[in-house]
Scaffold this motif. Structure first.
Motif, short mmCIF file in Angstrom:
data_model
loop_
_atom_site.label_atom_id
_atom_site.label_comp_id
_atom_site.label_asym_id
_atom_site.label_seq_id
_atom_site.Cartn_x
_atom_site.Cartn_y
_atom_site.Cartn_z
N VAL A 109 0.97 -1.19 -0.08
CA VAL A 109 0.09 0.05 -0.03
C VAL A 109 0.83 1.31 0.01
O VAL A 109 1.88 1.47 0.92
N SER A 135 -2.91 -0.41 -5.61
CA SER A 135 -4.22 -0.83 -6.00
C SER A 135 -4.58 0.35 -7.26
O SER A 135 -5.26 0.32 -7.94
N GLU A 136 -3.29 1.24 -7.57
CA GLU A 136 -3.55 1.99 -8.48
C GLU A 136 -2.24 2.31 -9.06
O GLU A 136 -1.12 2.56 -8.42
N PRO A 137 -1.86 2.48 -10.55
CA PRO A 137 -0.48 2.82 -10.99
C PRO A 137 -0.07 4.42 -10.61
O PRO A 137 -0.74 5.15 -10.61
N LYS A 171 -5.04 7.54 0.73
CA LYS A 171 -5.89 6.70 -0.03
C LYS A 171 -6.64 7.33 -1.09
O LYS A 171 -7.59 6.99 -1.66
N ASP A 172 -7.03 8.76 -0.65
CA ASP A 172 -7.92 9.45 -1.70
C ASP A 172 -7.36 9.89 -3.20
O ASP A 172 -8.23 10.21 -4.14
N MET A 173 -6.13 10.03 -3.30
CA MET A 173 -5.64 10.48 -4.27
C MET A 173 -4.58 9.30 -5.06
O MET A 173 -4.19 8.62 -4.49
N GLU A 174 -4.52 9.65 -6.44
CA GLU A 174 -3.55 8.59 -7.07
C GLU A 174 -2.03 9.04 -6.65
O GLU A 174 -1.58 10.17 -6.61
#
Lengths: 274, 245
Positions: A109, A135-137, A171-174
């Motif tokens: 994470v 969970s995100e690039p 957690k809110d932004m890329e």
């Protein structure tokens, strides 16, 4: 026998909230609530009994305690959310220190400030999309390399390995990463060179290998000359003179997790002989 | 032929257990190397395997992403050899979908999904041998798997089934007791706070008896929690010994 008794005591004690200080270094599981030291003193050992009247009852010193990974604030207590061992670090100056749960995990994470190894998956305009295993690039701007300007673009292709650090990771932004430090210097970050092998291990092993006095790294260094890069997202890149040596090193590091230190020393001595 | 006596006069059930006694539970965490988290549980003869991946990117349509929470995706599957008769169960059939939905409701109550917005957590459960209490075994296995994956949870989720025969509430029903046709109730509990994550029953039971059956199921779930707690502590101890603590 003794372990069974202590294990049983741990389970029964889990029903009521325990003081964080008394559980340091022990296993905690989700659902447990921990009392901070100042509350533990206020509530008294073993519940309300006779407490001497204190003249400065109103002036309770409030210490700021930082809640690390695996713990959440729940009212005025700490709620354990991951299973692992409870750790505490004394503060440098002021404050109450940091409490966290040392847990084992394979999925990463993103955390701000972590140095990670990413794989470039896409180039869109001025931004590279980098896969860091979360969970995100993450996004990486082409200007975030040392000596990069609008005219002088860095030579980064899709599929390259990048070693960089996160500047934005919540957690809110890329997540966003860069390959320069705050002074504008690369400091080892950037595109990782040709050849070598990238493989994945668990996060706990990476933290152990990066600890200041880790014997594994010293022993590995004595075996063959090598280049090695550790990413906090569980990825290790290793390069030695020949492909065979590279594969041997990769296998040793992957197996380190499941070996005791005696078995490891045996393997190293066997390799050093051959 | 006389019907099967589920509860004898001395208070023994078909397999020799007492009314509130659980079957033997054995569980292991970290059984799969490739998955982020995995666990295997045996409750008597019921065997279930749970595998967890996540939190990772949303697969499929981006429109399903929730802006403030993680999406929990549960899939239940039952092996063809799990019941007495070999029976092929296609993936999208009603029982699997319903179980998947119930598991999703259960775990959305326990996993702290606000910590991972716009991502997805996959929980796959497979029943290898079904001898009653399959929902409970699935929930217990999935709890251990989610803990193994390091996904933050507010508490364990422990589940147990309960039934009612001859005025006595029975806990942890086996297949023989379930097939006898009496009322059966499945309960998933968060033990530390005593909150119910899921309560399911689709039979007829007089409301005067509900209290007793619910209490029997809750006590059984708390007993399951004691056992799972031991399993988790043992696993963490072994892992930290190898990492050189």
């Amino acid at each position: 026998m003794a372990e069974a008794a202590s294990v049983a005591a741990e389970c029964l004690a889990g029903c009521r909230a325990r003081g964080a200080r008394s559980v340091l270094g022990q296993v905690v599981v989700p659902g447990e609530e921990l009392l901070l030291p100042e509350q533990e003193d206020a509530e008294g050992p073993g519940g309300a009994g006779e407490r001497p009247l204190s003249l400065n009852a109103g002036a309770r010193s409030r210490v700021r305690v930082i809640c690390g990974p695996g713990l959440r604030r729940c009212g005025d207590r700490l709620l354990v959310t991951k299973c692992g061992r409870l750790r505490h670090k004394e503060p440098g100056g002021g404050g109450g220190g940091v409490y966290w749960v040392d847990s084992q995990q394979k999925r990463y994470v993103p955390v701000k400030g972590d140095h990670v190894i990413g794989i470039v998956t896409a180039k869109s305009g001025d931004i590279f999309k980098v896969d860091v295993g979360g969970s995100e690039p993450a996004s990486l701007s082409y200007l975030s390399f040392e000596g990069a300007t609008k005219r002088n673009r860095p030579n980064v292709q899709v599929g390259d390995l990048i070693y960089g650090q996160f500047v934005v990771a919540n957690k809110d932004m890329e997540p966003e990463m860069v390959c320069i430090d705050s002074c504008g210097r690369a400091n080892g970050m950037g595109v990782i060179g040709q050849d070598g092998l990238l493989f994945k291990v668990t996060l706990g092993l990476i933290r152990k290998l990066l600890a200041p006095d880790c014997e594994i790294i010293q022993e590995v260094g004595k075996l063959y000359p090598l280049e090695i890069v550790f990413g906090m997202n569980g990825r290790i890149w290793v390069k030695a003179k020949t492909i065979q040596q590279t594969l041997i090193l990769a296998n040793i590091l992957e197996a380190c997790e499941h070996m005791t230190s005696d078995q490891r020393k045996q393997i190293f001595s066997r390799l050093a002989e051959s | 032929m006389a019907g099967l006596e589920l509860l004898s006069d001395q208070g023994y059930r078909v397999d020799g257990r007492r009314a509130g006694e659980l079957r033997k539970i054995q569980a292991r965490m970290g059984v799969f190397a490739q998955a982020d988290g995995s666990a295997y549980i045996e409750q008597g003869n019921t065997k279930a395997l749970a595998v967890v991946y996540g939190p990772h990117e949303i697969r499929g349509s981006r429109a399903r992403a929730l802006p403030d929470r993680a999406l929990v995706n549960c899939q239940y599957s039952s092996a063809t050899f799990s019941t007495g008769e070999r029976k092929r169960r296609p993936h999208g059939d009603r029982k699997s979908c319903e179980m998947g939905l119930q598991l999703r409701q259960t775990f959305e109550a326990a996993i702290l999904t606000q910590l991972h917005p716009r991502s997805q957590i996959d929980i796959y459960v497979q029943v290898l041998q079904a001898d009653g209490g399959t929902y409970a075994a699935c929930v217990n296995a999935a709890t251990l798997a989610v803990l193994d994956a390091g996904i933050p949870m507010r508490d364990f989720v422990c589940a147990c089934s309960a039934g009612f025969v001859d005025g006595t509430a029975l806990a942890d029903l086996s297949h023989v007791e379930e097939a006898a046709g009496g009322p059966q109730l499945a309960l998933a509990l968060l033990p530390a706070s005593g909150q119910i994550a899921l309560l399911e029953m689709d039979a007829r039971l007089h409301e005067d008896h509900l209290e007793r059956v619910l209490e029997a199921a809750a006590q059984a779930a708390r007993d399951v929690h004691t056992l799972l707690d031991l399993v988790v502590r043992q696993h963490v101890r072994e892992a930290s010994i190898l990492l050189g603590d």
